[in-house]
Scaffold this active site. Structure first.
Site, PDB file in Angstrom:
ATOM      1  N   GLU A 318      52.903  80.816  51.705  1.00  0.00           N
ATOM      2  CA  GLU A 318      53.050  80.004  50.639  1.00  0.00           C
ATOM      3  C   GLU A 318      51.585  79.598  49.996  1.00  0.00           C
ATOM      4  OE1 GLU A 318      52.081  75.357  48.862  1.00  0.00           O
ATOM      5  OE2 GLU A 318      50.943  77.596  49.865  1.00  0.00           O
ATOM      6  N   GLU A 319      50.873  80.507  49.975  1.00  0.00           N
ATOM      7  CA  GLU A 319      49.852  80.277  48.963  1.00  0.00           C
ATOM      8  C   GLU A 319      50.291  80.794  47.291  1.00  0.00           C
ATOM      9  OE1 GLU A 319      48.004  77.722  49.153  1.00  0.00           O
ATOM     10  OE2 GLU A 319      47.486  76.258  51.003  1.00  0.00           O
TER      11      GLU A 319
END
Length: 501
Positions: A318-319
């Protein structure tokens, strides 16, 4: 803990190629004894802050596995801390027997690591200078030197760039992605690029998908850029020294999916959080809290039966730009897409200077059902006498791929780097003028960086959302389309935690 880490090591060595259509069922074969139908109050009552805190302490110990490579705890993708996180989630779910079918989805991801950077403009070292995420290094990871050149317009077209061989491009933010600006600068021969904000404040973002033409790229605040722009417009020369020690590499990582064996498989309640952290810290609030809330709700749900299937997801990368959730949503067949009645995103449930935030999803702008989900959160906070505030759907978390796939979505959060106002202090307590999470994307995002009151309460709301839709979709719009309104694409400035335009 050791058993959990060993389990994933075994699974990883086998590279189990699991998908939703090819799931591995764990536990005994056969139909389990009938449990009582899930009841929202009972499921909420099973949630305790003590259990959540114990899981957070486990997760922090797992983050320490990243210390050998990164010199501090981290759960960034590709690290031992992230592998340990996946193992912990998988092993915890496996212990629940045959209530869930488990699968992992392996996908390619890109990770970037900036070890060191420095920018000197004229005789100044701008304090707001930031390395863009997924930036390549300067040539040979050594300092480079050249004249600063002001790029025409917003730097979105090749014609905006003169011959920049041996020079540093100075580009305004706006309209097109940062990656496009860096790529065009590289094609014009630039040795580095500086993108300055065209709004008040500093600028940090991501170049997105790597390009061989990308050059080392920095972000700069509007305030510090202004005097340089003025000098360049007057024809004055400005010398720049840029240095970037960075690496961008491709790896493979995994999403983990757990779906109830019971319940209508053509009508699935889906919810997710992300399993990874940023490189800079252990990510206990972001998004350890969301991941662990899901894990705790998944465990407590095993005491009950469901009418509709419930599908939990732990996304990787996600990051790095919502890579795991994007991959999942984009690879659903049309038939499987329509089986997902809604997706609920739970990212950062326990910010220490929290506000109770609800994504402001409406059916006129987003897939039908998004507004009904929003109103479920509103009704729950209202029924408990709690204040709440709406936040925009701006592409910052894992709902993004689902909205783009035409799936109704929503969620709650407690705030990241945004500054709490005096009005919000009156509504939620805490400190006006400070970030909602003062340790957002930092080393101090550890076990001490969670507000247990907010975390327990929001996990109870997650339990309520699961119990509600696992029981019935009465009154909830039917799925009929896999497309979404183009206005979403036109207004989204983020793709994950970093700005993209």
């Amino acid at each position: 803990m050791a058993a959990a880490i060993t389990l994933l090591g075994t699974a990883a060595s086998l590279q189990i190629p699991l998908t939703l259509e090819d799931q591995v069922h764990l536990g005994a074969v056969g139909t389990p004894a009938r449990r009582p139908l899930v009841n929202t109050e009972a499921l909420q009552d099973s949630i305790s802050a003590d259990n959540l805190l114990a899981r957070a302490m486990d997760l922090y110990e797992i983050a320490k596995l990243g210390e050998d490579e990164y010199n501090h705890p981290t759960r960034v993708i590709g690290s031992d801390g992230h592998l340990g996180t996946l193992s912990y989630i998988y092993a915890t779910l496996a212990e629940l027997g045959d209530y869930y079918s488990l699968s992992n989805q392996t996908f390619p991801a890109v990770m970037g690591k900036v070890t060191e950077y420095r920018l000197v403009v004229g005789d100044e070292v701008p304090r707001s200078a930031r390395a863009m995420s997924l930036t390549p290094p300067t040539s040979h990871k050594e300092p480079v030197r050249g004249d600063l050149v002001l790029v025409s317009n917003l730097g979105c077209e090749p014609k905006d760039y003169s011959d920049l061989k041996g020079k540093v491009a100075f580009i305004s933010r706006g309209v097109c992605p940062f990656g496009t600006k860096s790529e065009l600068a590289g094609k014009a021969g630039a040795i580095a690029a500086v993108i300055y904000n065209n709004e008040k404040g500093s600028l940090s973002g991501t170049l997105g998908s790597p390009s061989k033409y990308h050059v080392a790229t920095f972000g700069l605040s509007a305030e510090e850029a202004a005097p340089f722009i003025e000098k360049l417009q007057k024809g004055q020369d400005i010398d720049v020294i840029a240095y970037m020690d960075a690496d961008v590499k491709s790896i493979k990582t995994d999403n983990i999916i757990a779906q109830t064996i019971e319940g209508d498989p053509d009508n699935c309640v889906m919810l997710g959080g992300h399993s990874d952290s940023v490189e800079e810290g252990p990510g206990i609030n972001d998004d350890g809290t969301g991941s662990l809330s899901l894990l705790e709700v998944a465990k407590q749900l095993t005491e009950y039966s469901v009418n509709n299937c419930v599908r939990f997801a732990w996304w990787a990368a996600e990051e790095e730009g919502l890579l795991g959730s994007d991959h999942y949503a984009a690879h659903l067949s049309p038939e499987e897409n329509l089986k997902v009645r809604l997706f609920m995103d739970y990212d950062m449930m326990a910010s220490p200077n929290f506000a109770y935030q609800i994504y402001n999803a409406t059916n006129d702008l987003f897939p039908a059902g998004s507004e009904e989900l929003r109103d479920l959160y509103v009704d729950w906070y209202d029924s408990h006498g709690l204040n709440y505030t709406f936040i925009p759907f701006d592409g910052r978390s894992d709902y993004d791929g689902f909205i783009r796939a035409g799936i109704p979505a929503g969620g709650i959060a407690t705030g990241a780097e945004g500054v709490k106002t005096e009005e919000q202090q009156a509504m939620f307590g805490g400190n006006a003028g400070d970030w909602f999470d003062p340790c957002y994307h930092q080393l101090c995002d550890d076990v001490s960086n969670v507000n247990l009151t907010a975390w327990e309460l929001n996990t109870k709301l997650i339990a309520h959302s699961v119990a509600t839709y696992a029981t019935s979709f009465k009154g909830f719009p039917e799925r009929a389309s896999t497309t979404t309104a183009k206005v979403y694409d036109q207004t989204t400035r983020y793709h994950g935690p970093n700005l993209i335009v």
